[in-house]
Design an enzyme around this catalytic site. Structure first.
Site, PDB file in Angstrom:
ATOM      1  N   GLU A  13       0.808  -1.230   0.000  1.00  0.00           N
ATOM      2  CA  GLU A  13       0.000   0.000   0.000  1.00  0.00           C
ATOM      3  C   GLU A  13       0.837   1.273   0.000  1.00  0.00           C
ATOM      4  O   GLU A  13       0.562   2.215  -0.742  1.00  0.00           O
ATOM      5  CB  GLU A  13      -0.950   0.030   1.214  1.00  0.00           C
ATOM      6  CG  GLU A  13      -2.133  -0.906   1.118  1.00  0.00           C
ATOM      7  CD  GLU A  13      -1.821  -2.308   1.589  1.00  0.00           C
ATOM      8  OE1 GLU A  13      -0.686  -2.538   2.087  1.00  0.00           O
ATOM      9  OE2 GLU A  13      -2.686  -3.192   1.465  1.00  0.00           O
ATOM     10  N   HIS A  25      -9.831  -4.264  11.293  1.00  0.00           N
ATOM     11  CA  HIS A  25     -10.503  -4.124  10.005  1.00  0.00           C
ATOM     12  C   HIS A  25     -11.808  -3.335  10.112  1.00  0.00           C
ATOM     13  O   HIS A  25     -12.641  -3.403   9.213  1.00  0.00           O
ATOM     14  CB  HIS A  25     -10.814  -5.503   9.409  1.00  0.00           C
ATOM     15  CG  HIS A  25      -9.622  -6.182   8.811  1.00  0.00           C
ATOM     16  ND1 HIS A  25      -8.611  -6.715   9.572  1.00  0.00           N
ATOM     17  CD2 HIS A  25      -9.279  -6.415   7.525  1.00  0.00           C
ATOM     18  CE1 HIS A  25      -7.709  -7.258   8.777  1.00  0.00           C
ATOM     19  NE2 HIS A  25      -8.075  -7.085   7.537  1.00  0.00           N
TER      20      HIS A  25
END
Lengths: 460, 328
Positions: free
Chosen positions: A194, A263
């Site tokens: 990322e 998450h």
């Protein structure tokens, strides 16, 4: 011409220092780079190098002198062909002017609003498309997909990049079919990296391309947040307007279901604080489509926050040629007169459900969908609260420094005399997201909490 | 230092004079910047390039129109070497309206679309994926431009550098990773911060060829850069050049430099100076006379003095600038 050697500032904070030692004496020849003195600053002892070539004509400040102000002449340097009497004259000459520090007016007269792109016309009940437009049922997923496809057809510089966006067709199938239509050059699978691919895409945007970066979820964008903030958001400013960064960072944000603390997080408030970023968090499919198309065309970096649970929800979407929704404009979902409910993204499901139930109890709630978090259409919220005199905010994010806190502050500043009750914020609970089903339900905001808050501000 | 210095230059007199002038401009500019800092006219962080001039001048000698460059915060030399105006650079250092960023960027943040200079970045390692992104745009557009991406020995330990190596090699991006190994990551010497000191081998795991270069020898730098540029233009993907160089000054202006000895610095200056090296090549070979070189010295000094005057005369930015350029 003789050169005055001045007491140097050797750190960002130094105002005076001690001339600890002279490494040269009068008559010595020096060239650039020679250490001529040692100076004690507020932090350390530093070596002071000559910049110009010449002969030390006169030493004006003896070694060991403390508290020598920055810019005081400490020695005189003679250039070729000069002699000591030149040094005497130079020493008597007035010291150089202090760096100027004349009083300046405070910048409070400058227009603050310039940093915030002005919101378009205030929101009304009217939609952002022709009233007679044919409507079609569409999921949020399909709306996002079609927005990207339409913009990619229109502009060859638009490309999509991220983990599993091409061959896998998206971890959440948002990029379904794009590889087939546009090929591997424009729909690019990245390694799981990322920080790296966010930075790479920002570099491509500096070079004039228009990347759409998909984060599999925004939780993983924390690895890339330096590139989003320090590189994408600030470069236009740091370059005095020369460099743009037309880029979209998009992906699911906030809690999904039972995926645990790492998450499940809403980043709206995080990104909302950053000047240079635009932040969008749509609720309906029509807004998802129209706002994503606007985001891809925007010359600024846009953080586009989606929600996994919303992807499969269907809405009426106008079936028109080129649907765009302006960034920075809220939408009034239902009109009401007793209390204003302000929300965005998945929070709207709770706000709308609460409004239905409140109606059964005779409370008329006006529901506003912010749609954009930055710039925020606070004018629409303020106007509504001037009518209802009460406000409840609804979001899944944490309560501290939340979007609700910001709205509350705006209302206190701009609608203080209209408020009949404190503004209440309904938010996610101030804990990391738990896994157990019952705990998770409790950690999220619920429609029931919104109903109770609305009744409370209505004193019912 | 890896390679030996060239004694027989494979460069014409004109080329050597050009390198001499370009390196000297950086040296004198940086000395002047240090002086203006000492007078309080430049604030904050100010990282000088003195000692490392051969790296950027040698690489620029291998570049063509359209190639891009991007670097970290030790960036003044890179801007001068690619032809940016010394007045605009110095005025940015003093935070004035005439600066490249109109005073809003400072020493570490300047840009020039015209010269394909993409900054000037303050977060160690962050400019490396950005540079690969410039290369990505070249590949996307199908041109043969190359993105020269500079970073230091300290940045070579950042994770995103390796994320970038992987993608650049995977996608065969036309990017040259130029590691300016000046031996010290601020105060931490290479051997105290790197498990393996041979930084040019750091791309091996990704299949990226690398080479160690004497970064104090402008001709060695230029020749290595030419090879790397050709590799990129042929579509063979990235290339790593480790430039072994040395900074004479502190990491930034407020660095007392206790991590190395005065003798070490002095020895480098006396025996390895990149500008003296070219001066020797020019004079010992009998190509240039003292007068010719003196004329360049004077021209450079005058240019730098003019930039310093401009940077002091240029007004501070209007207060309205505070609010502009936040959004396009």
């Amino acid at each position: 011409m003789t050169i005055q050697i001045l007491m140097p500032a050797l750190s960002p904070t130094m105002e005076e220092g001690t001339l600890a030692k002279w490494n040269v004496k009068e008559g010595d020849k020096v060239s650039s780079g020679d250490v001529i003195a040692e100076i004690e600053t507020d932090k350390a002892t530093m070596e002071f190098e000559a910049v110009d070539e010449g002969v030390i004509g006169k030493i004006l400040i003896e070694e060991g002198t403390e508290g020598v102000k920055v810019n005081t002449p400490i020695a005189v340097l003679l250039e070729e062909g000069e002699n000591a009497s030149d040094a005497e004259n130079a020493a008597e000459a007035a010291p150089k002017a202090e760096p100027k520090s004349e009083a300046e007016p405070e910048p409070n007269s400058a227009p603050k609003a310039a940093a915030e792109p002005k919101a378009p016309e205030p929101a009304t009940l009217d939609p952002d498309w022709p009233a007679d437009a044919p409507m079609k049922k569409m999921t949020v997923r399909e709306a996002l997909r079609s927005a990207m496809a339409e913009e990619m057809r229109a502009d060859g510089d638009v490309f999509v990049m991220g983990e599993e966006v091409a061959e896998y067709e998206g971890a959440y199938k948002i990029t379904q079919g794009l590889l087939d239509e546009f090929g591997g050059k424009r729909v690019i699978d990245t390694p799981i990296t990322e920080h790296g691919f966010a930075g790479l895409a920002v570099g491509a945007a500096f070079a004039g391309l228009r990347p759409v970066v998909e984060f599999m979820t925004f939780n993983f964008a924390m690895q890339a947040i330096d590139q989003i903030i320090n590189s994408a958001a600030k470069t236009l400013y740091m370059s005095g307007g020369q460099m743009g960064c037309p880029i979209v960072f998009r992906g699911p944000n906030g809690a999904a279901a039972r995926v645990g603390a790492q998450h499940s997080q809403d980043y709206a408030a995080w990104y909302a604080q950053i000047p240079g970023l635009k932040v969008v968090q749509p609720y309906s499919a029509a807004d998802a489509k129209g706002l994503l198309k606007s985001a891809i065309r925007d010359p600024n970096p846009v953080v586009f926050l989606e929600n996994e649970i919303m992807y499969g929800k269907s809405f009426d979407v106008p079936d028109i040629e080129d649907l765009t929704i302006p960034i920075g404009k809220a939408r009034i979902w239902r009109e009401g007169s007793d209390v204003t409910l302000v929300s965005f993204g998945i929070g709207m499901t709770y706000a709308l459900e609460a409004a239905d139930k409140l109606a059964e109890d005779g409370i008329s709630a006006e529901v506003i969908d912010l749609r954009s978090i930055r710039p925020m259409d606070t004018a629409t919220v303020v106007r509504s609260v001037m009518k209802t005199n009460r406000c409840v905010t609804v979001e899944e994010g944490w309560p501290v420094c939340s979007i609700g806190s910001e709205i509350s502050a705006v209302l206190m500043r701009e609608a203080f005399d209209y408020l009949d009750a404190p503004v209440l914020s309904c938010t996610g609970k101030d804990v990391p997201m738990p896994y157990a089903a019952n705990l998770e339900r409790h950690a999220l905001v619920t429609a029931q909490e919104v109903i109770e808050a609305a009744k409370s501000v209505c004193y019912r | 230092m890896a390679a030996t210095r060239q004694r027989k230059p494979n460069a014409s007199k004109e080329e050597l004079l050009g390198y001499y002038r370009d390196m000297l401009l950086i040296r004198r500019f940086e000395e002047k910047a240090g002086q203006l800092y000492g007078m309080g006219l430049i604030g904050g962080f100010c990282h000088l390039y003195i000692g490392q001039e051969a790296v950027v001048v040698g690489v620029e000698a291998a570049a063509k129109e359209g190639d891009q460059r991007i670097t970290t915060y030790r960036d003044h030399g890179h801007m001068l070497a690619c032809g940016m105006d010394p007045d605009g650079v110095m005025a940015e250092l003093t935070g004035r309206e005439g600066g490249y960023s109109r005073g809003k960027g400072g020493s570490m943040h300047m840009f020039s679309k015209e010269k394909e200079f993409y900054g000037g970045h303050g977060i160690v390692g962050a400019n490396v994926p950005l540079g690969a992104g410039l290369a990505f745009a070249n590949q996307y557009r199908g041109n043969d431009n190359v993105a020269c991406t500079y970073f230091g020995d300290g940045a070579a330990n950042q994770g995103q550098v390796y994320e970038t190596f992987n993608m650049a090699s995977l996608w065969k991006l036309p990017v040259i990773f130029i590691i300016e190994n000046n031996q010290y990551a601020m105060g931490t010497s290479l051997k105290r911060g790197s498990s393996t000191p041979a930084l040019y081998t750091r791309g091996e795991a990704f299949g990226i060829p690398g080479e160690a270069v004497d970064g104090m020898d402008v001709l060695a730098v230029r020749d290595a850069a030419k090879k790397a540029v050709a590799h990129c233009r042929e579509g063979k993907g990235p290339y790593i050049l480790e430039m072994n160089t040395y900074r004479y000054r502190g990491h930034s202006m407020s660095d007392p430099a206790k991590y190395r000895t005065r003798e070490e610095v002095q020895k480098m200056r006396e025996t390895r100076d990149p500008i003296e090296h070219v001066r020797e090549l020019l004079t010992l070979g009998g190509d240039a006379t003292d007068e010719e070189l003196k004329a360049i010295d004077k021209e450079v000094r005058d240019r730098v003095n003019k930039s310093a005057e401009f940077a002091q005369a240029s007004p501070e930015p209007d207060l309205s600038e505070l609010w502009t350029d936040v959004y396009a």
